[in-house]
Design a protein around this motif. Structure first.
Motif, PDB file in Angstrom:
ATOM      1  N   VAL A   1      43.795  40.113  41.581  1.00 52.49           N
ATOM      2  CA  VAL A   1      43.101  38.615  41.706  1.00 52.49           C
ATOM      3  C   VAL A   1      42.300  38.297  40.496  1.00 52.49           C
ATOM      4  O   VAL A   1      41.850  39.184  39.918  1.00 52.49           O
ATOM      5  N   GLY A   2      42.397  37.208  40.154  1.00 53.41           N
ATOM      6  CA  GLY A   2      41.637  36.540  38.962  1.00 53.41           C
ATOM      7  C   GLY A   2      40.143  36.388  39.280  1.00 53.41           C
ATOM      8  O   GLY A   2      39.811  36.405  40.666  1.00 53.41           O
ATOM      9  N   GLY A   3      39.274  36.500  38.620  1.00 53.12           N
ATOM     10  CA  GLY A   3      38.009  36.276  39.030  1.00 53.12           C
ATOM     11  C   GLY A   3      37.076  35.981  37.529  1.00 53.12           C
ATOM     12  O   GLY A   3      37.703  36.118  36.591  1.00 53.12           O
ATOM     13  N   PHE A   4      35.868  35.577  37.901  1.00 54.16           N
ATOM     14  CA  PHE A   4      35.115  35.282  36.418  1.00 54.16           C
ATOM     15  C   PHE A   4      34.823  36.596  35.833  1.00 54.16           C
ATOM     16  O   PHE A   4      34.128  37.784  36.426  1.00 54.16           O
ATOM     17  N   PHE A   5      35.084  36.771  34.520  1.00 53.69           N
ATOM     18  CA  PHE A   5      35.154  38.058  33.884  1.00 53.69           C
ATOM     19  C   PHE A   5      33.738  38.741  34.002  1.00 53.69           C
ATOM     20  O   PHE A   5      33.492  39.971  34.197  1.00 53.69           O
ATOM     21  N   ALA A   6      32.634  37.963  33.859  1.00 52.98           N
ATOM     22  CA  ALA A   6      31.465  38.658  33.857  1.00 52.98           C
ATOM     23  C   ALA A   6      30.941  39.291  35.044  1.00 52.98           C
ATOM     24  O   ALA A   6      30.567  40.503  35.285  1.00 52.98           O
ATOM     25  N   GLU A   7      31.392  38.566  36.263  1.00 54.80           N
ATOM     26  CA  GLU A   7      31.153  38.948  37.415  1.00 54.80           C
ATOM     27  C   GLU A   7      31.900  40.290  37.828  1.00 54.80           C
ATOM     28  O   GLU A   7      31.556  41.162  38.390  1.00 54.80           O
ATOM     29  N   ASN A   8      33.090  40.217  37.385  1.00 51.07           N
ATOM     30  CA  ASN A   8      34.047  41.351  37.675  1.00 51.07           C
ATOM     31  C   ASN A   8      33.415  42.699  36.985  1.00 51.07           C
ATOM     32  O   ASN A   8      33.518  43.723  37.321  1.00 51.07           O
TER      33      ASN A   8
ATOM     34  N   TRP B   1      39.318  41.407  31.665  1.00 47.43           N
ATOM     35  CA  TRP B   1      38.136  41.645  32.592  1.00 47.43           C
ATOM     36  C   TRP B   1      38.409  40.699  33.540  1.00 47.43           C
ATOM     37  O   TRP B   1      37.624  40.798  34.480  1.00 47.43           O
ATOM     38  N   SER B   2      39.129  39.438  33.385  1.00 47.33           N
ATOM     39  CA  SER B   2      39.155  38.582  34.576  1.00 47.33           C
ATOM     40  C   SER B   2      39.946  39.146  35.728  1.00 47.33           C
ATOM     41  O   SER B   2      40.098  38.534  36.670  1.00 47.33           O
ATOM     42  N   GLY B   3      40.715  40.296  35.511  1.00 53.07           N
ATOM     43  CA  GLY B   3      41.402  40.834  36.605  1.00 53.07           C
ATOM     44  C   GLY B   3      40.460  41.446  37.438  1.00 53.07           C
ATOM     45  O   GLY B   3      39.530  42.365  37.352  1.00 53.07           O
ATOM     46  N   GLY B   4      40.718  41.350  38.680  1.00 55.93           N
ATOM     47  CA  GLY B   4      39.806  41.924  39.656  1.00 55.93           C
ATOM     48  C   GLY B   4      39.775  43.471  39.932  1.00 55.93           C
ATOM     49  O   GLY B   4      39.059  44.101  40.454  1.00 55.93           O
TER      50      GLY B   4
END
Lengths: 216, 385
Positions: free
Chosen positions: B271-278, B326-329
């Motif tokens: 799933v995609g996500g915000f890269f820094a958060e991931n 990094w955007s990948g969960g």
């Protein structure tokens, strides 16, 4: 030695060509986006529906959810894909026990998929030969809830004979698509508040299957 | 460190004179030596850490996704999902590698696994040659070029370049596309880029490099007046072609043009996500997750060296791939996904050239991690997935 640069005219022509190709990309992407369905989800749903309906043959297989207040008709689809062609029109009869239709008002709901290349189908319902409803189902609006009013029952026709007919616009078989259902569930719920059981035995000579149904 | 003018060796001489035989020997030597050492580590791992059974050597090249690729090469794409991972289907894998495997198998008569290994190793060898020439094209010395080749050969997890994975094919097409773009061979660059986007999803990010390179070469005004350098945009327009052909095939077969995304989403939980958060969450995760994330962060830090060399287009491309990764969960294989960023190895080579201590240190660290990861790979451990 580097080749000489093309003329401005040639470069302009090239630029126009590149812009056209760019727009073609965008158009194709938008078209694919609008015409794609998540195949994993679709297959899961179809498998679940097929398992629930215990469909084993290309024939229409009506079954009712046991012990439920709802009358569920599974198998309203084209299961003939395995044989290499899909029919354009498919329909079948269901005999509604008189006790079920006592209120003469049924709530109807469709559920299922429209698999590519389908964009829409038409479902018609008649009761004892009298058209009582017609719905156009599209991909975006497949879960239609509706109510239909059954005609008065004739003494010589007991119980109501409901005939669903589904029409699709073409007979095209979607290459690579596994045999599956187009519409896998039509739910009927009687508006009656009576709890009754019914005459579950199919009448001789009738092709429909009638299964015990309890009504709230 | 300002950029050095392009090496004239590559421009005016005939191709036979352009072959640097010492370089060919060096590249071949590094390739063979690094592969032999890794095979030895694999065999020793099987003999001492496994159950004692030493499987045929070629099996060392087949772990994890290898089965999917060989399955596709054998039977084509099916919607059948994996019993252990519902929703995981062959459509999660791009077609270029299995297509090439099948082609080589049918031409040579070899088995699929043998064909796949021949293919990936030849692609890696060709990659090393392109990398060497790319370094020279940037104006650096042959010493830097051979160092960059060495770094890529011994890079941690570099054994995947000789396994049935897409990395070597991808890297060959990437180096070819970037090399030919820099040399203004726009058609060649575009063809390589089109094939690249049919190899892996991130291949289409070549567009980022091509755009950045265009701006770097012709200035910002070239964006406002694209017809002045229309030919330079050809690779940008050809780059998505492979992806679109793949989408079209998926749609034709499944009714879902984005079957790859659907399958990796359902089957592998992408799933995609915000890269820094991931990155933050991955650093709180399992040992593998922390290792993958830290590895990619180290590579990112190394990519900053590109800025010192004024290789801005290469840096922007690397940055885009890092952000995408990094955007990948799911943190799986972050090292593998980012080690294909060959400009990083060039920057590193440029900075350690003429510094024996640094060179020994970098190669030592690389060799240790590569050996360790080869052990993990041989044993089928998740870390080397």
């Amino acid at each position: 030695m580097k080749p000489s640069r093309p003329s401005l005219r040639a470069r302009l022509a090239m630029f126009v060509g590149l812009v056209v190709i760019g727009f073609v990309y965008i158009a194709i992407f938008v078209w694919l986006k609008n015409n794609s369905v998540d195949f994993v989800e679709r297959n899961r749903d179809a498998q679940a529906a097929a398992a629930a309906a215990k469909i084993t043959s290309p024939e229409i297989d009506w079954s009712f959810e046991q012990g439920s207040s709802a009358l569920t008709l599974f198998g309203m689809g084209w299961r003939a894909a395995a044989e290499g062609s899909w029919s354009r029109r498919k329909g079948g009869d269901i005999f509604l026990p008189s006790s079920v239709g006592a209120s003469r008002v049924l709530r109807i709901q469709f559920d299922g998929h429209l698999n590519p290349p389908e964009r829409e189908v038409t479902v018609s319902l008649d009761a004892n030969g009298e058209m009582i409803g017609q719905w156009r189902l599209t991909r975006e609006n497949l879960s239609i809830f509706d109510e239909v009013r059954l005609p008065a029952i004739h003494s010589d026709v007991d119980p109501w004979r409901l005939r669903f007919v589904i029409e699709r616009p073409s007979t095209r078989l979607w290459r690579g698509y596994e045999p599956g259902l187009l519409i896998y569930g039509i739910y009927l719920r009687s508006m009656s508040s009576q709890r009754e059981t019914n005459d579950s035995q199919p009448k001789p000579g009738r092709t429909a299957i009638s299964i015990p149904l309890s009504i709230i | 460190m300002p950029p050095v003018p392009p090496n004239r060796d590559l421009t005016a001489q005939s191709w036979t004179h352009r072959i640097h035989w010492n370089a060919v020997g060096g590249i071949l030597g590094l390739f063979v030596f690094s592969r032999v050492v890794m095979v030895l580590i694999g065999v020793m791992t099987q003999a001492t850490l496994g159950d004692g059974t030493i499987s045929p050597l070629i099996n060392l090249g087949c772990r994890w996704d290898c089965g999917w690729y060989l399955g596709i090469a054998q039977d084509g794409y099916t919607m059948q999902d994996s019993p252990s991972a519902p929703g995981a289907t062959a459509y999660a894998f791009f077609p270029m590698l299995p297509l090439l495997i099948r082609t080589i198998a049918s031409i040579t008569g070899l088995g699929l696994l043998q064909s796949a290994l021949v293919l990936t190793n030849l692609c890696f060898l060709a990659t090393l040659a392109y990398l060497y020439r790319y370094v020279l094209l940037l104006g650096y010395t042959r010493g830097v070029a051979i160092l960059a080749v060495g770094l890529l050969c011994f890079a941690p997890q570099g054994f995947v370049f000789s396994a049935v994975y897409t990395e070597s094919v991808f890297l060959l097409l990437l180096t070819a596309a970037m090399f030919h773009l820099r040399r203004e061979h726009y058609v060649l660059a575009g063809v390589a880029a089109a094939l690249l986007s049919a190899t892996r999803a991130n291949g289409v990010f070549f567009i980022v490099f091509a755009l950045a390179r265009s701006i770097q070469q012709f200035g910002w005004r070239s964006i406002l007046r694209p017809w002045w350098q229309a030919e330079a945009y050809l690779p940008i327009l050809l780059a998505p072609l492979g992806l679109f052909v793949w989408w079209g095939y998926c749609w034709w077969q499944t009714g879902d043009a984005f079957a790859q995304v659907s399958s990796v989403g359902h089957g592998w939980g992408w799933v995609g996500g915000f890269f820094a958060e991931n990155i933050w969450w991955n650093l709180q995760g399992s040992t593998e997750s922390v290792f993958w994330t830290i590895s990619s962060l180290c590579l990112f830090l190394a990519s900053l060296l590109l800025l010192r060399l004024h290789l801005h287009a290469e840096f922007v491309f690397c940055l885009a791939i890092f952000i995408l990764t990094w955007s990948g969960g799911v943190p799986n294989s972050m090292l593998r996904y980012t080690m294909i960023l060959f400009p990083i190895w060039i920057a590193l080579a440029r900075h350690i050239e003429g510094k024996p201590g640094w060179t020994a240190g970098v190669f030592g660290v690389f060799a240790m991690f590569n050996g360790f990861l080869m052990v993990e790979w041989t044993l089928g451990k998740l870390l080397a997935i």
